[in-house]
Each structure stands twice: as C-alpha cells, then as structure tokens.
Design a protein around this motif. Structure first.
Motif, mmCIF file in Angstrom:
data_model
loop_
_atom_site.group_PDB
_atom_site.id
_atom_site.type_symbol
_atom_site.label_atom_id
_atom_site.label_comp_id
_atom_site.label_asym_id
_atom_site.label_seq_id
_atom_site.Cartn_x
_atom_site.Cartn_y
_atom_site.Cartn_z
ATOM 1 N N ASP A 82 33.407 23.762 -70.590
ATOM 2 C CA ASP A 82 32.515 24.285 -71.775
ATOM 3 C C ASP A 82 31.790 25.427 -71.653
ATOM 4 O OD1 ASP A 82 33.552 21.864 -73.023
ATOM 5 O OD2 ASP A 82 31.862 20.688 -72.306
ATOM 6 N N PRO A 83 31.346 26.077 -72.628
ATOM 7 C CA PRO A 83 30.670 27.304 -72.462
ATOM 8 C C PRO A 83 29.123 26.891 -71.963
ATOM 9 C CG PRO A 83 31.731 27.308 -74.695
ATOM 10 C CD PRO A 83 31.903 25.941 -73.882
ATOM 11 N N LEU A 84 28.701 27.972 -71.532
ATOM 12 C CA LEU A 84 27.284 28.041 -70.586
ATOM 13 C C LEU A 84 26.401 28.581 -71.806
ATOM 14 C CD1 LEU A 84 27.912 29.311 -67.086
ATOM 15 C CD2 LEU A 84 28.241 26.588 -67.883
ATOM 16 N N ILE A 85 25.438 27.734 -72.353
ATOM 17 C CA ILE A 85 24.507 28.153 -73.350
ATOM 18 C C ILE A 85 23.239 28.520 -72.563
ATOM 19 C CG2 ILE A 85 23.437 27.468 -75.124
ATOM 20 C CD1 ILE A 85 26.494 27.368 -75.558
ATOM 21 N N VAL A 86 22.837 29.896 -72.821
ATOM 22 C CA VAL A 86 21.830 30.626 -72.163
ATOM 23 C C VAL A 86 20.704 31.010 -73.183
ATOM 24 C CG1 VAL A 86 23.018 30.968 -70.174
ATOM 25 C CG2 VAL A 86 22.914 32.801 -71.644
ATOM 26 N N GLN A 87 19.529 31.375 -72.712
ATOM 27 C CA GLN A 87 18.615 31.847 -73.400
ATOM 28 C C GLN A 87 18.185 33.374 -72.885
ATOM 29 O OE1 GLN A 87 14.665 29.594 -73.620
ATOM 30 N NE2 GLN A 87 13.996 31.123 -75.058
ATOM 31 N N LEU A 88 18.399 34.151 -73.983
ATOM 32 C CA LEU A 88 18.000 35.564 -73.530
ATOM 33 C C LEU A 88 16.788 35.830 -72.591
ATOM 34 C CD1 LEU A 88 18.853 37.670 -76.841
ATOM 35 C CD2 LEU A 88 20.415 37.052 -74.751
ATOM 36 N N GLY A 89 16.843 36.295 -71.451
ATOM 37 C CA GLY A 89 15.638 36.777 -70.713
ATOM 38 C C GLY A 89 15.671 35.660 -69.552
ATOM 39 N N THR B 48 20.689 36.843 -63.603
ATOM 40 C CA THR B 48 19.329 36.775 -63.869
ATOM 41 C C THR B 48 18.928 38.056 -64.998
ATOM 42 O OG1 THR B 48 18.565 38.345 -62.242
ATOM 43 C CG2 THR B 48 18.528 36.181 -61.464
ATOM 44 N N ASN B 49 17.882 37.247 -65.816
ATOM 45 C CA ASN B 49 17.362 38.267 -66.854
ATOM 46 C C ASN B 49 18.573 38.577 -67.921
ATOM 47 O OD1 ASN B 49 15.902 39.978 -68.437
ATOM 48 N ND2 ASN B 49 16.118 41.833 -67.507
ATOM 49 N N VAL B 50 19.124 37.511 -68.260
ATOM 50 C CA VAL B 50 20.326 37.485 -69.220
ATOM 51 C C VAL B 50 19.899 38.421 -70.548
ATOM 52 C CG1 VAL B 50 21.932 36.178 -70.732
ATOM 53 C CG2 VAL B 50 21.400 35.438 -68.359
ATOM 54 N N THR B 51 21.031 39.454 -70.865
ATOM 55 C CA THR B 51 20.749 40.223 -71.982
ATOM 56 C C THR B 51 21.765 39.831 -73.103
ATOM 57 O OG1 THR B 51 22.180 41.901 -71.277
ATOM 58 C CG2 THR B 51 19.955 42.014 -70.791
ATOM 59 N N ARG B 52 21.634 40.461 -74.171
ATOM 60 C CA ARG B 52 22.768 39.815 -75.178
ATOM 61 C C ARG B 52 24.017 40.676 -74.793
ATOM 62 N NH1 ARG B 52 20.597 40.317 -80.971
ATOM 63 N NH2 ARG B 52 19.844 38.355 -80.613
ATOM 64 N N GLU B 53 24.217 41.807 -74.356
ATOM 65 C CA GLU B 53 25.220 42.415 -73.695
ATOM 66 C C GLU B 53 26.012 41.487 -72.580
ATOM 67 O OE1 GLU B 53 22.568 43.933 -73.996
ATOM 68 O OE2 GLU B 53 22.821 45.084 -75.815
ATOM 69 N N ASP B 54 25.230 40.695 -71.798
ATOM 70 C CA ASP B 54 25.880 39.631 -71.097
ATOM 71 C C ASP B 54 26.793 38.613 -71.613
ATOM 72 O OD1 ASP B 54 24.866 41.073 -68.818
ATOM 73 O OD2 ASP B 54 23.057 39.717 -69.159
ATOM 74 N N VAL B 55 26.707 38.301 -72.911
ATOM 75 C CA VAL B 55 27.313 37.056 -73.583
ATOM 76 C C VAL B 55 28.724 37.589 -73.731
ATOM 77 C CG1 VAL B 55 27.481 35.982 -75.858
ATOM 78 C CG2 VAL B 55 25.296 36.583 -74.962
ATOM 79 N N GLY B 56 29.696 36.486 -73.435
ATOM 80 C CA GLY B 56 31.281 37.032 -73.431
ATOM 81 C C GLY B 56 31.843 36.056 -72.203
ATOM 82 N N VAL B 57 33.009 36.356 -71.780
ATOM 83 C CA VAL B 57 33.958 35.600 -71.034
ATOM 84 C C VAL B 57 34.075 36.260 -69.822
ATOM 85 C CG1 VAL B 57 36.178 34.495 -70.679
ATOM 86 C CG2 VAL B 57 35.214 34.520 -73.149
ATOM 87 N N TYR B 58 33.973 35.592 -68.741
ATOM 88 C CA TYR B 58 33.659 36.213 -67.398
ATOM 89 C C TYR B 58 34.931 35.412 -66.545
ATOM 90 C CZ TYR B 58 29.170 37.994 -68.039
ATOM 91 O OH TYR B 58 28.148 38.659 -68.568
#
Length: 256
Positions: free
Chosen positions: A28-35, A104-114
């Motif tokens: 399943d996708p990993l749900i993260v909070q910005l920052g 660390t310090n997740v930004t909106r640009e980090d959202v996506g598939v790795y």
C-alpha cells in the motif's frame, strides 16, 4: 560430450537459482505529512553477498537518482542535490538484506512513486513504493474590513489544499451573528437562489478560473449598515472541514 554439457548447464542453472532473490516492499502507499519523515521499506529475506552489490533508489517519474549504494559504501555524491542530506540508507543493515531508505523533511515534490533496484553479480530485482501526502484542508483569509456604506467590499477566503476542486463539496458564506446564509457553492455550482433575500443580487464569488485556484472570496456590492458584523467561510470535503472568519466594519460618509 552431451552429458558434460548438460552437467555444466544444470550447474549454471543451480547457481542462478541459489543466487536468485526477491525484493519485498509495502503493498500500500505510504501516507506522510509534509515536513515529516518516512521510511521506504525494501528488503530481502535472505542476506545477499555484498561483493559487487549495488542498490539504486530512483523516483520513477523523473528517473531522479535519490540514493546509491555501490562498491561497499553509500554514494551521497551521486545523489540528486534535492535529496542530499535528506535520503539515507541504514548502513549497518545493508549486509543483513535491508536496503530501506529513510527520507526526512518530506516536501510536496517528494510525493510519487520510487523504485528500489538491487543488483548482484548474477541477478537483479526491483520493487516500487509510493508516497502520498496526507489529506489536509487549510482555509485562510481571516481579516477585518473597514469600509463605508455604499461601497463594494471583498471578503477573502482561499483553500490551500492538496484536495482537487472536484472533491470540494461545499463552500458557504454565512453572517454569524444572525445565522444568515449569504452565498453557497455546492457540488460544483454556485446556488445564488439559496442566498438570504437581503443579500440576493448583491453577492458573488469570483470567476470559475479563480475557484479552480481554490479562491472562494466573496464580493459584496453596495454595502449597507446592516451588513456590518462577523462572516464565516466554511469549506467541506468529505470528512474534512475548515473555516475562516472576516469582520466587516462600516462607517458613514460625512459631508461638510
């Protein structure tokens, strides 16, 4: 001759099978909070030989190199600059088959598939991990407006959100001290007939283009003394809701 060749073939096949491996990651996708921070799991059940082991993390939409393990060590100099000092291996865990990445310090640009890709001398495998931003709803615009009777005033209300416009079910403007519905947006339509008769034909949202940007400010024309007071802009999207308030102060013109 044929027997010798067959033996060599089966020997080669057995080596490949013994060295074959399967990478595991979250389904399943990993749900993260910005920052915030997030661990992207990537591992094998049986440790792999570290000789000629290479681990490569990339963001699939841009093929950006997030991190690289090569020649027995982490290669931060190979990272895309955007991930420098933010993406890390668990170095001590590599030899145990754990190739997970800590971001660390997740930004909106980090959202996506790795993509986590692992290469050995005889085999390779990869797995995909998706990062999604946690849903949030932020409404801004709270302020105090000072104007004179007869003037037009704008009450600001903007939705800063990762939720698309089609998921915003309702935006309502109400006069709080009288509990009057001033203006209503619902299911993609502006319902002017729902406005209280005192405000009908005097209030409006901005253009559809502005609403597509999340701007639900209200224009109030020809302000009357009764219009002074506290207004609330409420936004609803599924189980999420948020609001902002605007106070309108009205003065009178004095003529000498």
């Amino acid at each position: 001759m044929e027997t010798a060749l067959m033996r060599r073939f089966y020997l080669f096949l057995s080596v490949v099978i013994c060295n074959g491996f399967h990478l595991h990651g979250p389904s399943d996708p990993l749900i993260v909070q910005l920052g915030g921070s997030v661990m992207l799991p990537c591992f094998v059940e049986t440790p792999l030989p570290t000789e000629e082991l290479e681990v490569e993390w990339k963001k699939t939409d841009s093929e950006t190199l997030v991190h690289l393990w090569q020649d027995g060590e982490s290669r931060p100099e190979s990272q895309n600059q955007r991930y420098h000092e933010r993406a890390h291996f668990f170095t001590e865990e590599i030899s145990h088959g754990n190739f997970s990445l800590f971001l660390t310090n997740v930004t909106r640009e980090d959202v996506g598939v790795y993509k986590c890709a692992v290469y050995t001398k005889l085999d390779s495998d990869e797995t995909l991990i998706e990062i999604k931003e946690t849903e949030r709803l932020i409404v801004s615009g709270g302020h105090v407006i000072s104007a004179y009777a007869g003037e037009d005033v704008t009450l600001n209300c903007s939705v800063d959100s990762n939720i698309p416009l089609e998921n915003i079910e309702e935006v309502s403007w109400k006069k709080m001290d009288e509990d009057i519905l001033v203006l209503l947006y619902q299911e993609g339509e502006v319902l002017t007939d729902s406005s209280h008769e005192r405000y009908r034909d005097r209030v409006e949202f901005f253009s559809a283009e502005e609403r597509n940007k999340g701007i639900f400010s209200m224009r109030l024309r020809n302000a009357e003394p009764e219009d002074k007071g506290l207004y609330i802009c409420e936004v609803f999207s599924g189980a999420l809701s948020a609001n902002t308030t605007v106070e309108v102060l009205l003065g009178k013109h004095f003529y000498l």
